[in-house]
Write an enzyme that holds these catalytic residues in place. Sequence first.
Site, short mmCIF file in Angstrom:
data_model
loop_
_atom_site.label_atom_id
_atom_site.label_comp_id
_atom_site.label_asym_id
_atom_site.label_seq_id
_atom_site.Cartn_x
_atom_site.Cartn_y
_atom_site.Cartn_z
N SER A 116 0.83 -1.20 0.00
CA SER A 116 0.00 0.00 0.00
C SER A 116 0.86 1.25 0.00
O SER A 116 0.39 2.33 0.24
CB SER A 116 -0.88 0.02 1.25
OG SER A 116 -0.07 0.04 2.41
N CYS A 117 2.14 1.11 -0.28
CA CYS A 117 3.07 2.20 -0.03
C CYS A 117 3.10 3.23 -1.12
O CYS A 117 3.72 4.28 -0.97
CB CYS A 117 4.48 1.64 0.15
SG CYS A 117 5.15 0.91 -1.36
#
Length: 267
Positions: A116-117
């Site tokens: 999710s970065c």
Amino acid sequence: MAISPPDESYIRDQTIRLIRADGGPTETICRGIAVEDPVSLEFNGIAYAVMMATPADLVDYVTGFALSEKLIETAADLEDVDIHHADNGWIVRTQLAHTRTETLLARVRTRVSESSCGLCGMENLEEVMRPLPKVVAHEAVSHNAIFRALDELAEHQPLHNATGAVHAAAFADTKGHILHAREDVGRHNALDKLIGCLARVGIPAGNGFIITSSRCSYEMVEKALLAGATTLVTISAPTSLAVSRAQDAGLTLIALARPDTAWLMGE
């Protein structure tokens, strides 16, 4: 304003044994812990990612995630969202507008990791360091507004107040009043939820400022910029790359924000 009660659906009771540094007697107590579940995100029937998240505000989450991943341009590009509670977690099935099909397929072809970065699918250093959107000209947020929002933030963190294990991302107007807030065990997830919320209710992120309870990394700066934010306030300190990327794009970055002091980066 009274602190909102937490939604008990996202808290699980856990029996724990309290040990003491002074060697005193142990004590058995019951404590609430934050729920963390796998959340599978599917777009147009394609399994895209499995994220570990708090399964609250999942429509906001998938909207913000899709915006951060550049799968969509606006919330209107999501035609339907179906949320299913499975035995081992959650499945969020989302139908994108047909105009986004090619973008989705191209993104799936180049995706090389699940995260999710904000760096998902990056194949080389040049792509990671690609230019970010430039911030439009804007008036500086007053220092009073920043400290007012910091003072209000706890009122919008019911899950964190109950468990001590959840991040928050909030949006405040130019006077520092928090209008929307979202929580999650993942800091990226919390910000994606907030971005999705703002997109769905039609509030431009540049009409106020974003405040997060977490460390300020490059990924948080990128998500804020892609959402159209002009100012990002974070409770914890920034990384060097977060500072340099924010400065390059013209994002006002205020970090290590405390009730009495904050760092205005690059000034």
